[in-house]
Design a protein around this motif. Structure first.
Motif, PDB file in Angstrom:
ATOM      1  N   TYR A  32       0.877  -1.318   0.035  1.00  0.00           N
ATOM      2  CA  TYR A  32      -0.031   0.028  -0.082  1.00  0.00           C
ATOM      3  C   TYR A  32       0.880   1.123   0.000  1.00  0.00           C
ATOM      4  CZ  TYR A  32      -4.152  -3.033   0.505  1.00  0.00           C
ATOM      5  OH  TYR A  32      -5.050  -3.772  -0.035  1.00  0.00           O
ATOM      6  N   PRO A  33       1.764   1.202   0.720  1.00  0.00           N
ATOM      7  CA  PRO A  33       2.715   2.734   0.788  1.00  0.00           C
ATOM      8  C   PRO A  33       3.300   2.793  -0.679  1.00  0.00           C
ATOM      9  CG  PRO A  33       3.210   1.473   2.763  1.00  0.00           C
ATOM     10  CD  PRO A  33       2.410   0.612   1.982  1.00  0.00           C
ATOM     11  N   GLN A  34       3.709   1.649  -1.399  1.00  0.00           N
ATOM     12  CA  GLN A  34       4.295   1.950  -2.678  1.00  0.00           C
ATOM     13  C   GLN A  34       3.129   2.421  -3.822  1.00  0.00           C
ATOM     14  OE1 GLN A  34       5.854  -1.802  -3.672  1.00  0.00           O
ATOM     15  NE2 GLN A  34       8.073  -1.290  -3.146  1.00  0.00           N
ATOM     16  N   LEU A  35       1.965   1.891  -3.426  1.00  0.00           N
ATOM     17  CA  LEU A  35       0.900   2.042  -4.619  1.00  0.00           C
ATOM     18  C   LEU A  35       0.454   3.741  -4.168  1.00  0.00           C
ATOM     19  CD1 LEU A  35      -1.206  -1.107  -4.199  1.00  0.00           C
ATOM     20  CD2 LEU A  35      -0.190  -0.126  -6.231  1.00  0.00           C
ATOM     21  N   VAL A  36       0.467   3.978  -2.813  1.00  0.00           N
ATOM     22  CA  VAL A  36       0.129   5.397  -2.682  1.00  0.00           C
ATOM     23  C   VAL A  36       1.384   6.371  -3.075  1.00  0.00           C
ATOM     24  CG1 VAL A  36      -0.046   7.229  -0.734  1.00  0.00           C
ATOM     25  CG2 VAL A  36      -1.322   4.719  -0.560  1.00  0.00           C
ATOM     26  N   THR A  37       2.587   5.947  -3.088  1.00  0.00           N
ATOM     27  CA  THR A  37       3.620   6.652  -3.851  1.00  0.00           C
ATOM     28  C   THR A  37       3.344   6.712  -5.315  1.00  0.00           C
ATOM     29  OG1 THR A  37       5.156   6.218  -1.926  1.00  0.00           O
ATOM     30  CG2 THR A  37       5.951   6.974  -4.032  1.00  0.00           C
ATOM     31  N   LEU A  38       3.207   5.767  -5.944  1.00  0.00           N
ATOM     32  CA  LEU A  38       2.818   5.559  -7.320  1.00  0.00           C
ATOM     33  C   LEU A  38       1.508   6.379  -7.632  1.00  0.00           C
ATOM     34  CD1 LEU A  38       3.647   1.946  -8.138  1.00  0.00           C
ATOM     35  CD2 LEU A  38       5.062   3.972  -8.631  1.00  0.00           C
ATOM     36  N   GLN A  39       0.482   6.305  -7.135  1.00  0.00           N
ATOM     37  CA  GLN A  39      -0.699   7.111  -7.237  1.00  0.00           C
ATOM     38  C   GLN A  39      -0.410   8.664  -7.174  1.00  0.00           C
ATOM     39  OE1 GLN A  39      -3.542   5.105  -4.633  1.00  0.00           O
ATOM     40  NE2 GLN A  39      -4.851   5.543  -6.431  1.00  0.00           N
ATOM     41  N   ALA A  40       0.536   8.962  -6.048  1.00  0.00           N
ATOM     42  CA  ALA A  40       0.883  10.522  -5.765  1.00  0.00           C
ATOM     43  C   ALA A  40       1.576  11.056  -7.329  1.00  0.00           C
ATOM     44  CB  ALA A  40       1.672  10.720  -4.682  1.00  0.00           C
ATOM     45  N   ALA A  41       2.576  10.345  -7.644  1.00  0.00           N
ATOM     46  CA  ALA A  41       3.325  10.564  -8.958  1.00  0.00           C
ATOM     47  C   ALA A  41       2.470  10.758 -10.009  1.00  0.00           C
ATOM     48  CB  ALA A  41       4.370   9.416  -9.135  1.00  0.00           C
TER      49      ALA A  41
END
Length: 121
Positions: A32-41
């Motif tokens: 989830y933290p990786q997905l949130v980072t990718l979504q933010a990008a």
């Protein structure tokens, strides 16, 4: 380089986890933290360009998204697999996307974790 920093609470609800088979302590909790980072990008890219990446741009080693990530490249998921991305077009513009991890088994199945975040065309 533009660093994408968005609070997890603002994007976390866009991810859905299917029932997981064989998930481990370093599995969904760390995806989830990786997905949130990718979504933010992706959101930062959208804010600057008015569209999301095409599917081809995501998979290009020189993807424009790299400029929006602190690491400079899209990471692998916690199981060592590539994140899957599909740009969704409407009237010739990429207005939404599907971003997912195939989970511990590495294939499209019922343990996938999927994210989407649409914007009006």
């Amino acid at each position: 380089m533009i660093a994408a920093v968005v609070a997890a609470s603002s994007l976390g609800s866009a991810c859905e986890s299917m029932p997981s088979k064989g998930a481990t302590a370093d599995g969904p909790e760390s995806v989830y933290p990786q997905l949130v980072t990718l979504q933010a990008a992706l959101e930062s890219y959208w804010a600057e360009h008015g569209v999301f990446l095409t599917t081809a741009q995501w998979y290009d080693p020189e993807s424009p998204l790299n400029d929006y990530l602190r690491t400079g490249t899209v990471p692998s998921d916690p199981w060592g697999n590539a994140y899957q991305y599909q740009g969704i077009e409407q009237d010739g513009k990429v207005v939404d996307y599907i971003l997912q991890s195939y989970g511990p088994d590495g294939v499209d199945s019922d343990d996938d974790i999927e994210c989407s975040n649409g914007h009006p065309a």
